[in-house]
Design an enzyme around this catalytic site. Sequence first.
Site, PDB file in Angstrom:
ATOM      1  N   ASN A  52       0.824  -1.208   0.000  1.00  0.00           N
ATOM      2  CA  ASN A  52       0.000   0.000   0.000  1.00  0.00           C
ATOM      3  C   ASN A  52       0.859   1.259   0.000  1.00  0.00           C
ATOM      4  O   ASN A  52       0.590   2.217  -0.732  1.00  0.00           O
ATOM      5  CB  ASN A  52      -0.914   0.030   1.228  1.00  0.00           C
ATOM      6  N   ARG A 381     -10.422  -4.340 -14.616  1.00  0.00           N
ATOM      7  CA  ARG A 381      -9.288  -5.175 -14.189  1.00  0.00           C
ATOM      8  C   ARG A 381      -9.715  -6.631 -14.313  1.00  0.00           C
ATOM      9  O   ARG A 381     -10.764  -7.019 -13.783  1.00  0.00           O
ATOM     10  CB  ARG A 381      -8.884  -4.889 -12.737  1.00  0.00           C
ATOM     11  N   ARG A 411      -5.018   2.017 -13.540  1.00  0.00           N
ATOM     12  CA  ARG A 411      -3.648   2.195 -13.040  1.00  0.00           C
ATOM     13  C   ARG A 411      -3.009   0.872 -12.603  1.00  0.00           C
ATOM     14  O   ARG A 411      -3.597   0.101 -11.854  1.00  0.00           O
ATOM     15  CB  ARG A 411      -3.632   3.179 -11.871  1.00  0.00           C
ATOM     16  N   HIS A 441     -15.233   2.912 -15.489  1.00  0.00           N
ATOM     17  CA  HIS A 441     -15.058   2.153 -14.254  1.00  0.00           C
ATOM     18  C   HIS A 441     -16.282   1.306 -13.921  1.00  0.00           C
ATOM     19  O   HIS A 441     -16.249   0.492 -13.002  1.00  0.00           O
ATOM     20  CB  HIS A 441     -14.763   3.145 -13.112  1.00  0.00           C
ATOM     21  N   TYR A 474     -12.041  -9.898  -2.507  1.00  0.00           N
ATOM     22  CA  TYR A 474     -12.760  -8.637  -2.344  1.00  0.00           C
ATOM     23  C   TYR A 474     -14.233  -8.917  -2.050  1.00  0.00           C
ATOM     24  O   TYR A 474     -14.829  -9.804  -2.659  1.00  0.00           O
ATOM     25  CB  TYR A 474     -12.684  -7.788  -3.625  1.00  0.00           C
ATOM     26  N   ARG A 570     -14.278   2.157   3.935  1.00  0.00           N
ATOM     27  CA  ARG A 570     -13.081   1.339   4.156  1.00  0.00           C
ATOM     28  C   ARG A 570     -11.820   2.167   4.349  1.00  0.00           C
ATOM     29  O   ARG A 570     -11.065   1.968   5.283  1.00  0.00           O
ATOM     30  CB  ARG A 570     -12.876   0.394   2.971  1.00  0.00           C
ATOM     31  N   HIS A 598     -15.136  -3.863  -0.602  1.00  0.00           N
ATOM     32  CA  HIS A 598     -15.090  -3.212  -1.911  1.00  0.00           C
ATOM     33  C   HIS A 598     -16.470  -2.811  -2.451  1.00  0.00           C
ATOM     34  O   HIS A 598     -16.565  -2.044  -3.404  1.00  0.00           O
ATOM     35  CB  HIS A 598     -14.402  -4.158  -2.904  1.00  0.00           C
TER      36      HIS A 598
END
Length: 711
Positions: A52, A381, A411, A441, A474, A570, A598
């Site tokens: 992270n 993703r 990213r 997204h 997730y 979160r 998530h």
Amino acid sequence: MAETENIYTNPKNYVNREMSWLEFDYRILGEARDKQIPLFERLKFLSITASNLDEFFMVRVASLKDQVHARYKKLDIAGLKPEEQLEMIGRKTHDLVSLQYSTYNRSLLPALESHGLLVVSSHEQLTEAEGRYVDKYFQETVYPVLTPMAVDSSRPFPLVRNKSLNIAALVQKKDEKEVLEFAMVQVPSVLPRIVELPETRDGVRRVVLLEEIIERNMKQLFLNYNIVAAHPFRIMRNADFTLDEEEASDLLVEIKKQLKKRQWGEVIRLEVEEGVDKHLLKILRKEMAVGSEDIYVINGPLDLTFLMKMYGMEGFDDLKAPSYTPRPVPALMNDDDIFTNIRNGDILLHHPYQTFDPVVNFVRMAARDPEVLAIKQTLYRVSGHSPIVAALAEAAESGKQVSVLVELKARFDEENNINWAKKLEQAGCHVIYGLMGLKTHCKITLVVRREEDGIRRYVHLGTGNYNDSTARLYTDCGLMTCDPKIGEDATAVFNMLSGYSEPPTWNKLSLAPLWLRSKFVKMIRRETAHARKGRPARIMAKMNSLCDKEIIAELYEASCAGVEIQLVVRGICCLKAGILGLSEHISVHSIVGNYLEHARIFYFENDGSPEVYMGSADWMPRNLDKRVEILFPVEDPQLKEKVIHILRVQLEDNVKAHILQPDGTYEKPDKRGKVLVMAQKQFCEEAAAMARRQVEETDVHKTRVFVPEEA
């Protein structure tokens, strides 16, 4: 009124985004320090804090440094200049790194040894037999891979790759006593960093890190030199790139160019081993052009992400949390095909408690069904060996119309997505690279099928990515439906993405950046109005991040009107909770557990007629203004209750939840005398129980069908 409005928008009533993010990493680190958690799970949490922090520097710190270089003076949400933010970040991250290594050295290493695993901290601590073993390993396995690099008048300072682990050395020719030269070697990432030693003492397994083996054998790499000093180092580069999409004739080619630039971006962090030679450090500082504030002196092995590999070591299952197998979805536990089941009613999916297989099967069956005419999907993703991508390619090869939007600007997944885009194009899919200036997204799949009563559209909408790997880690929600109005909206979404064709009206889906922001504001204001009239008013919302100033200001005003607001956030939260006269009716919970939270879920009381929505967007400016996002309603009464149940259980969590305090810190709730509630564990148990009941009901039904009645 103007004075009241100023309270809601005053920068003093907001938390700096970067400080809030670092607080999140501290919460994860708290899990690594919690002795009630299985030891190997603590290793995993410490590894996560390290990865992270890497991304935080490459993106967030890099962006702030770019702003300073550009003399950008705009203040952030908390009224801070970029320079002020960097100063605060520097202090807090140095403290965070110190606590990481204190946790590693003082807590985890002794605990590991007491449970039968010793990490040899230095090659000098190897026994004679172990030394012979690692020297042989070096000669046979490591040495052929290494590329030692010296620096002199004919050999310039080499390119040091972003995030790579290296060993820097001061070397001296054997026939010269004065001149010291710089040399280095990259620790190869293609080899395992953890090397287990053959010798076991008192039942304790021993491991050594690869860089220690290389450092022990440095003299083999520079045969005509004496090694004066050798120390590991690691750098972080600016990996945040911006694209001028209007100037880029080919987005795919332009992104490839930018990916290469990541390897020589500005150095924004230098990590060195504690006790590093001063002359060696001086050379590194000069060549990397880093200031003292960006140097991190590490008391232990650099790059703690190796602990995730240690977590995977065999033989320590008793030191890990019990594994959980995602359960089947009750609505699909029958002999009917997936399209029949969706026609029978909307289906709610809750991952990873319930398996992700229905999503994969939805696309796979659509690819093979001769009645399916078209498949359209967005991919943000995906996994390395994505079965969904394979199914889309199969569908195109069989002659179906397949349109896929692959977001190349996701990213750190850009390269992976470029590869998938090429494969899909080769299979005959129509591949779209997204809209100019926007990231796509949203998570949506549309299947167009020919049936007896005409064309029917089946839709999957989700809060998470179409990634079968992360779906096991997730927590996300999804909805499968053949609601005609949602089907119309889904078609409109893809027409807009592929051909800029926006319909005049929409039925049930709300899109960003078109009007999602205004819809959220409208719904919050509706609750505010109800509260002022003494009517039922409540907001419950779950998301990853909350840092949109307009939304927060609306929440502040709603709180002052008496709306009860319960948030599950979160990570980043720029809102201040529990402040008298501002947010005393707002609570913020953050859950850090075995799974990464998530899902995005939104509940509005609406004067006793609750509305429930799920979607792909957080309450962040980028999601509401700069991305294509979808918010979708959950209307089936039974499914709505299930989604509300998810929110309520998370709000009741008193084991893994952290509660935001008025001073911006987070504390775990007081559990004394209370029934312990661990939301993620409860959802696992509930998913197992629902699947078990479905099996029992099916068995009973079969018995009734096949056993003849008595005469």
